[in-house]
Scaffold this motif. Structure first.
Motif, mmCIF file in Angstrom:
data_model
loop_
_atom_site.group_PDB
_atom_site.id
_atom_site.type_symbol
_atom_site.label_atom_id
_atom_site.label_comp_id
_atom_site.label_asym_id
_atom_site.label_seq_id
_atom_site.Cartn_x
_atom_site.Cartn_y
_atom_site.Cartn_z
ATOM 1 N N GLY A 279 -30.853 137.769 75.554
ATOM 2 C CA GLY A 279 -31.955 138.087 74.642
ATOM 3 C C GLY A 279 -33.178 138.594 75.386
ATOM 4 N N PRO A 280 -33.746 137.788 76.286
ATOM 5 C CA PRO A 280 -34.915 138.273 77.030
ATOM 6 C C PRO A 280 -34.603 139.438 77.961
ATOM 7 C CG PRO A 280 -34.251 136.090 77.804
ATOM 8 C CD PRO A 280 -33.479 136.365 76.558
ATOM 9 N N LEU A 281 -33.375 139.520 78.471
ATOM 10 C CA LEU A 281 -33.029 140.634 79.351
ATOM 11 C C LEU A 281 -33.051 141.949 78.580
ATOM 12 C CD1 LEU A 281 -32.105 141.679 82.095
ATOM 13 C CD2 LEU A 281 -29.739 141.222 81.390
ATOM 14 N N ARG A 282 -32.490 141.967 77.390
ATOM 15 C CA ARG A 282 -32.523 143.195 76.577
ATOM 16 C C ARG A 282 -33.965 143.638 76.337
ATOM 17 N NH1 ARG A 282 -28.235 140.318 73.309
ATOM 18 N NH2 ARG A 282 -26.242 141.280 73.928
ATOM 19 N N GLU A 283 -34.837 142.683 76.022
ATOM 20 C CA GLU A 283 -36.238 143.020 75.771
ATOM 21 C C GLU A 283 -36.921 143.530 77.037
ATOM 22 O OE1 GLU A 283 -37.813 143.200 72.894
ATOM 23 O OE2 GLU A 283 -35.842 142.747 72.015
ATOM 24 N N ALA A 284 -36.628 142.894 78.177
ATOM 25 C CA ALA A 284 -37.267 143.292 79.429
ATOM 26 C C ALA A 284 -36.819 144.688 79.860
ATOM 27 C CB ALA A 284 -36.946 142.275 80.529
ATOM 28 N N VAL A 285 -35.548 145.005 79.662
ATOM 29 C CA VAL A 285 -35.066 146.345 79.993
ATOM 30 C C VAL A 285 -35.682 147.361 79.035
ATOM 31 C CG1 VAL A 285 -33.034 147.841 80.050
ATOM 32 C CG2 VAL A 285 -32.913 145.542 81.033
ATOM 33 N N ARG A 286 -35.706 147.035 77.746
ATOM 34 C CA ARG A 286 -36.268 147.953 76.755
ATOM 35 C C ARG A 286 -37.736 148.259 77.069
ATOM 36 N NH1 ARG A 286 -35.037 145.213 72.698
ATOM 37 N NH2 ARG A 286 -33.137 146.319 72.120
ATOM 38 N N ALA A 287 -38.475 147.260 77.529
ATOM 39 C CA ALA A 287 -39.895 147.451 77.830
ATOM 40 C C ALA A 287 -40.115 148.353 79.037
ATOM 41 C CB ALA A 287 -40.557 146.102 78.071
ATOM 42 N N ARG A 288 -39.098 148.514 79.891
ATOM 43 C CA ARG A 288 -39.265 149.262 81.135
ATOM 44 C C ARG A 288 -38.736 150.695 81.075
ATOM 45 N NH1 ARG A 288 -39.411 144.064 82.291
ATOM 46 N NH2 ARG A 288 -40.485 143.308 84.185
ATOM 47 N N VAL A 289 -37.844 150.992 80.156
ATOM 48 C CA VAL A 289 -37.305 152.350 80.121
ATOM 49 C C VAL A 289 -38.337 153.308 79.539
ATOM 50 C CG1 VAL A 289 -34.902 151.592 79.968
ATOM 51 C CG2 VAL A 289 -36.199 152.014 77.866
ATOM 52 N N THR A 290 -38.298 154.518 80.005
ATOM 53 C CA THR A 290 -39.184 155.571 79.473
ATOM 54 C C THR A 290 -38.310 156.699 78.923
ATOM 55 O OG1 THR A 290 -39.414 156.444 81.723
ATOM 56 C CG2 THR A 290 -41.137 154.948 80.939
ATOM 57 N N PHE A 291 -37.864 157.589 79.802
ATOM 58 C CA PHE A 291 -36.991 158.673 79.357
ATOM 59 C C PHE A 291 -35.522 158.276 79.321
ATOM 60 C CE2 PHE A 291 -37.098 158.840 83.932
ATOM 61 C CZ PHE A 291 -35.771 159.067 84.275
ATOM 62 N N GLN A 292 -35.183 157.160 79.958
ATOM 63 C CA GLN A 292 -33.783 156.763 80.063
ATOM 64 C C GLN A 292 -33.237 156.345 78.693
ATOM 65 O OE1 GLN A 292 -36.320 155.289 81.640
ATOM 66 N NE2 GLN A 292 -35.947 155.130 83.850
ATOM 67 N N GLN A 293 -31.954 156.612 78.490
ATOM 68 C CA GLN A 293 -31.287 156.151 77.285
ATOM 69 C C GLN A 293 -30.913 154.687 77.464
ATOM 70 O OE1 GLN A 293 -30.533 157.858 74.276
ATOM 71 N NE2 GLN A 293 -32.102 159.185 75.165
ATOM 72 N N LEU A 294 -31.284 153.866 76.516
ATOM 73 C CA LEU A 294 -31.005 152.433 76.607
ATOM 74 C C LEU A 294 -29.533 152.177 76.318
ATOM 75 C CD1 LEU A 294 -32.635 149.772 77.029
ATOM 76 C CD2 LEU A 294 -32.633 149.551 74.537
ATOM 77 N N PRO A 295 -28.804 151.568 77.254
ATOM 78 C CA PRO A 295 -27.389 151.263 77.002
ATOM 79 C C PRO A 295 -27.245 150.029 76.118
ATOM 80 C CG PRO A 295 -27.990 150.377 79.118
ATOM 81 C CD PRO A 295 -29.217 151.088 78.597
ATOM 82 N N THR A 296 -26.077 149.847 75.577
ATOM 83 C CA THR A 296 -25.750 148.592 74.910
ATOM 84 C C THR A 296 -25.510 147.543 75.990
ATOM 85 O OG1 THR A 296 -24.684 149.812 73.121
ATOM 86 C CG2 THR A 296 -24.159 147.472 73.316
ATOM 87 N N ILE A 297 -26.182 146.406 75.892
ATOM 88 C CA ILE A 297 -26.046 145.342 76.883
ATOM 89 C C ILE A 297 -25.222 144.221 76.271
ATOM 90 C CG2 ILE A 297 -27.261 143.698 78.366
ATOM 91 C CD1 ILE A 297 -29.650 145.584 78.367
ATOM 92 N N VAL A 298 -24.064 143.943 76.871
ATOM 93 C CA VAL A 298 -23.119 142.985 76.289
ATOM 94 C C VAL A 298 -22.654 141.994 77.351
ATOM 95 C CG1 VAL A 298 -22.308 144.663 74.583
ATOM 96 C CG2 VAL A 298 -21.105 144.443 76.770
ATOM 97 N N PRO A 299 -22.222 140.804 76.927
ATOM 98 C CA PRO A 299 -21.663 139.845 77.890
ATOM 99 C C PRO A 299 -20.236 140.215 78.267
ATOM 100 C CG PRO A 299 -21.563 138.929 75.688
ATOM 101 C CD PRO A 299 -22.295 140.239 75.565
#
Length: 323
Positions: A279-299
């Motif tokens: 949960g927090p990892l998805r948010e932390a990655v989302r907060a840092r990307v700019t032009f990058q496409q956000l991948p699906t993050i799964v266990p």
């Protein structure tokens, strides 16, 4: 259909392989069918405290034990052997080049296995443990059907596997995917690799365990203990966890920028925290990307069977290449 039917082809040739996943403390082994079923499983300690030569002997003896178990059970020897080991691996030569955890240097494991098994014509595949686990997750686990994925294992250290169209990229020198040694805290503490501020110093399961042990004053506390304390609302644990997640997000965004994966698969001991991590990892990655496409993050989906399943895939791939 019986296990024997699954493991023996119509013409009496083997339809199963031997697979070993060699870790720092334990070895997992299995007979793996062509449909990726685990027909027989076994475990034993690595025994690294006895030294590198003893570990090699343990691996060879365990492989022989599985080979004989297959012959006893199915009446035919296995079609191939796959072995996953830690450290730097020369897959083409079948050599375990270096492992700090096991003390290995330039072990000709393929040659030694062929001699021990008295099977000079049997294909034997050697692969890196995390890349092998990533192969299984990418092909038959959480990334099945995905054309581009990145598998990251958060264990004693941190390593990754770069997946492209159902295969994992080893790199030109066998070192692709070593995301744990991306610098995320310039000028930080020195890593065993010789650099400073590496990701695995902050976000591996071992690092989180050490940080929580220091924060709570309980020597021997683990990452799992830290996750439980986070879930219980302990502010000290929350601070430790936040530092790890922030460092991990920094390293992952660097990887996303370079590799542009469609799916990011998170495995290893730290990932056992489930939503407490993701949960927090998805948010932390989302907060840092700019032009990058956000991948699906799964266990990760395969648990500790991933290494054996991946070693089995390496063995079956060798057979496919020969056709």
């Amino acid at each position: 259909m019986t296990a024997r039917d699954n493991a023996t082809a119509a013409n009496g040739t083997a339809a199963y392989v031997v697979a070993l996943d060699v870790g720092g403390t334990g070895i997992k082994a299995a007979l793996v069918g062509a449909d990726h079923s685990l027909l027989h499983q076994a475990r034993r300690p690595t025994g690294r405290e006895a030294g590198p030569d003893a570990v090699v002997g343990t691996v060879l003896a365990f492989a022989e034990e599985l080979w004989e178990a297959g012959v006893d059970r199915y009446g035919v020897p296995p079609a191939a052997v796959g072995v996953a080991v830690p450290g730097i691996v020369d897959e083409a030569e079948g050599t375990a080049v270096y492992s700090a955890n096991l003390g290995w240097r330039d072990v000709p494991l393929r040659e030694l296995l062929a001699k021990r098994l008295d099977a000079p014509a049997t294909p034997i595949a050697l692969g890196h443990d995390v890349r092998t686990g990533g192969l299984a997750e990418g092909r038959i686990g959480a990334g099945a059907g995905v054309d581009r994925f990145l598998f990251v294992a958060l264990g004693t250290g941190i390593a990754g596997a770069i997946g492209i169209d159902g295969r994992v990229e080893p790199g030109a020198h066998g070192g692709a995917g070593e995301i744990g040694h991306v610098t995320v805290r310039p000028g930080g503490p020195e890593c065993g690799c010789g650099r400073r501020g590496c990701l695995e110093l902050f976000a591996s399961a071992a690092a989180v365990g050490r940080a929580w042990a220091a924060a709570c004053g309980r020597p021997g506390a683990t990452a799992a203990d830290a996750a439980a304390a986070v879930e219980a609302g302990d502010p000290r644990a929350a601070a430790v966890w936040r530092e790890a997640v922030d460092a991990l997000a920094e390293g992952l965004v660097t990887a996303l920028t370079l590799l542009d994966p469609r799916v990011l698969i998170v495995g290893g001991g730290l990932a056992e925290a489930g939503g407490t991590l993701l949960g927090p990892l998805r948010e932390a990655v989302r907060a840092r990307v700019t032009f990058q496409q956000l991948p699906t993050i799964v266990p990760a989906a395969l648990g500790d069977a991933a290494g054996c399943l991946g070693a089995g895939l390496l063995a079956w791939d060798l057979l496919s290449a020969e056709v």
